[in-house]
Design an enzyme around this catalytic site. Structure first.
Site, PDB file in Angstrom:
ATOM      1  N   ARG A 144       0.796  -1.156   0.115  1.00 21.19           N
ATOM      2  CA  ARG A 144       0.120   0.034   0.131  1.00 21.19           C
ATOM      3  C   ARG A 144       0.778   1.409   0.142  1.00 21.19           C
ATOM      4  O   ARG A 144       1.959   1.246   0.593  1.00 21.19           O
ATOM      5  CB  ARG A 144      -0.904  -0.042   1.185  1.00 21.19           C
ATOM      6  CG  ARG A 144      -2.121  -0.847   1.098  1.00 21.19           C
ATOM      7  CD  ARG A 144      -3.189  -0.167   0.419  1.00 21.19           C
ATOM      8  NE  ARG A 144      -4.187  -1.025   0.002  1.00 21.19           N
ATOM      9  CZ  ARG A 144      -4.388  -1.974  -1.129  1.00 21.19           C
ATOM     10  NH1 ARG A 144      -3.452  -2.096  -2.081  1.00 21.19           N
ATOM     11  NH2 ARG A 144      -5.621  -2.621  -1.275  1.00 21.19           N
TER      12      ARG A 144
ATOM     13  N   GLU B 296      -3.657   8.103  -5.274  1.00 25.50           N
ATOM     14  CA  GLU B 296      -3.790   7.447  -6.642  1.00 25.50           C
ATOM     15  C   GLU B 296      -5.156   7.751  -7.386  1.00 25.50           C
ATOM     16  O   GLU B 296      -6.358   8.130  -6.831  1.00 25.50           O
ATOM     17  CB  GLU B 296      -4.051   5.844  -6.441  1.00 25.50           C
ATOM     18  CG  GLU B 296      -2.737   5.310  -6.018  1.00 25.50           C
ATOM     19  CD  GLU B 296      -2.956   3.836  -5.667  1.00 25.50           C
ATOM     20  OE1 GLU B 296      -3.835   3.436  -5.920  1.00 25.50           O
ATOM     21  OE2 GLU B 296      -1.905   3.016  -5.273  1.00 25.50           O
TER      22      GLU B 296
ATOM     23  N   HIS C  20      -0.779   1.049 -10.068  1.00 24.18           N
ATOM     24  CA  HIS C  20      -1.326  -0.054  -9.293  1.00 24.18           C
ATOM     25  C   HIS C  20      -1.908  -1.134 -10.052  1.00 24.18           C
ATOM     26  O   HIS C  20      -3.005  -1.369  -9.831  1.00 24.18           O
ATOM     27  CB  HIS C  20      -2.436   0.848  -8.565  1.00 24.18           C
ATOM     28  CG  HIS C  20      -2.958  -0.125  -7.206  1.00 24.18           C
ATOM     29  ND1 HIS C  20      -3.358   0.591  -5.886  1.00 24.18           N
ATOM     30  CD2 HIS C  20      -3.026  -1.361  -7.011  1.00 24.18           C
ATOM     31  CE1 HIS C  20      -3.882  -0.458  -5.197  1.00 24.18           C
ATOM     32  NE2 HIS C  20      -3.549  -1.547  -5.769  1.00 24.18           N
TER      33      HIS C  20
END
Length: 320
Positions: free
Chosen positions: A235, A264, A283
């Site tokens: 994370r 993000e 991601h």
């Protein structure tokens, strides 16, 4: 109930094609009471009578309202549930589960794509070809290098297995120590400084909890070897990004591979984008595929219907 109860299910995702695909898979497995929603309004409409939710980016503020009083179980479509755990509006009587054991192959291949590209100097080879320049050189090897894996769950365990195939030394850090025998040296969370100091590569696969927030800070980064690499597939908030920026600008650390970030999408003006020794990806290292998430959920539905313990149960106190 005797194994015959078929619950009312709500599939929620902002992506229409996704919810339809999930609903089809679930119905085909024999659970026919399935509704789909992709907006807050649709969720409100279908929540009454719903017992089970399969969701991604679900409007959780609805769960403490009377319309959601029948909900007993929420299955997240992802592995990370820090947002759900921090969410005080989710009643304690709703069981939370997360996807498990699905991301090891994807994430470990992602990590080794970059490790091999770095150690074999892929960019130099590509550049030579572009310049039509014959450029034989001797690259390094992963053999004998030390990789440290923080987090030894299913993803960490698969990284260990791949590292063994490349004849690397493997160090690990974990909270439970259950998988300590997988690695050459095992460290506990009070030994971070010891853990990082000899590593060539540090890979983060930890969940985000109160105790792992900004765990990678200036002190730890400076405790690493100046030519080490940091790789984050856990994370974003595991790393204090400001500290990482300043440490790398000082020339300490050879590079970083970052697939996750505190914000993000990563803002366009962020310095990481343009740093030559930072690899930024969107991601994407551990995708939740409809196929695998459906299979996991359907297996869990069978357990739920026959009142067996669910897979991927989240412990709210532990944080994952």
């Amino acid at each position: 109930m005797g194994g015959t109860h078929k619950p009312n299910i709500l599939v929620f995702s902002p992506i229409q094609t996704e919810v339809d695909a999930y609903a089809d898979r679930i119905r085909n497995s024999g659970f026919i009471s399935v509704k789909t929603a992709k907006t807050l309004e649709e969720a409100e409409k279908y929540l009454p009578g719903t017992e089970v939710i399969l969701g991604w980016n679900f409007p959780t503020q609805l769960l403490c309202k009377p319309i959601a009083s029948s909900v007993r179980w929420f299955q997240s479509m992802g592995a990370g549930v820090n947002d759900l755990i921090a969410d005080q509006s989710i009643p304690q009587n709703i069981t939370l589960t997360r996807i498990m054991d699905q991301f090891g192959a994807y994430i470990s291949e992602y990590v080794f794509l970059f490790l091999l590209d770095i150690v074999k100097d892929g960019p130099r080879m590509k550049q030579s070809q572009l310049e039509r320049r014959w450029d034989p050189f001797i690259s390094e090897t992963l053999k004998g290098k030390t990789i440290g894996i923080a987090g030894l769950g299913s993803i960490g365990a698969e990284l260990v297995r791949k590292a063994r195939a490349f004849d690397m030394y493997v160090h690990g850090l974990s909270f439970s120590g259950k998988q300590a025998t997988l690695v050459d040296l095992h460290f506990t969370p009070d030994q971070w400084g010891e853990f990082v100091k000899d590593l060539d590569y540090l890979v983060l696969t930890l969940p985000l909890t109160n105790s792992t927030y900004h765990i990678i800070n200036q002190d730890l980064l400076l405790a690493m070897k100046p030519n080490a690499y940091l790789i984050n597939v856990g994370r974003g908030a595991l790393i204090d990004e400001g500290d990482l920026l300043s440490v790398m600008r000082e020339g300490h650390l050879q590079g970083a591979v970052l697939d996750v970030f505190e914000t993000e999408p990563l803002p366009k003006e962020h310095a990481f984008w343009s740093m030559p020794n930072v690899f930024v990806t969107s991601h994407l290292s551990g995708p939740s595929t409809i196929n695998e998430v459906s299979n996991f959920f359907i297996e869990n539905l069978k357990r739920f219907s026959s009142e067996q313990p669910l897979s991927g149960m989240v412990d709210r106190n532990r944080g994952y």
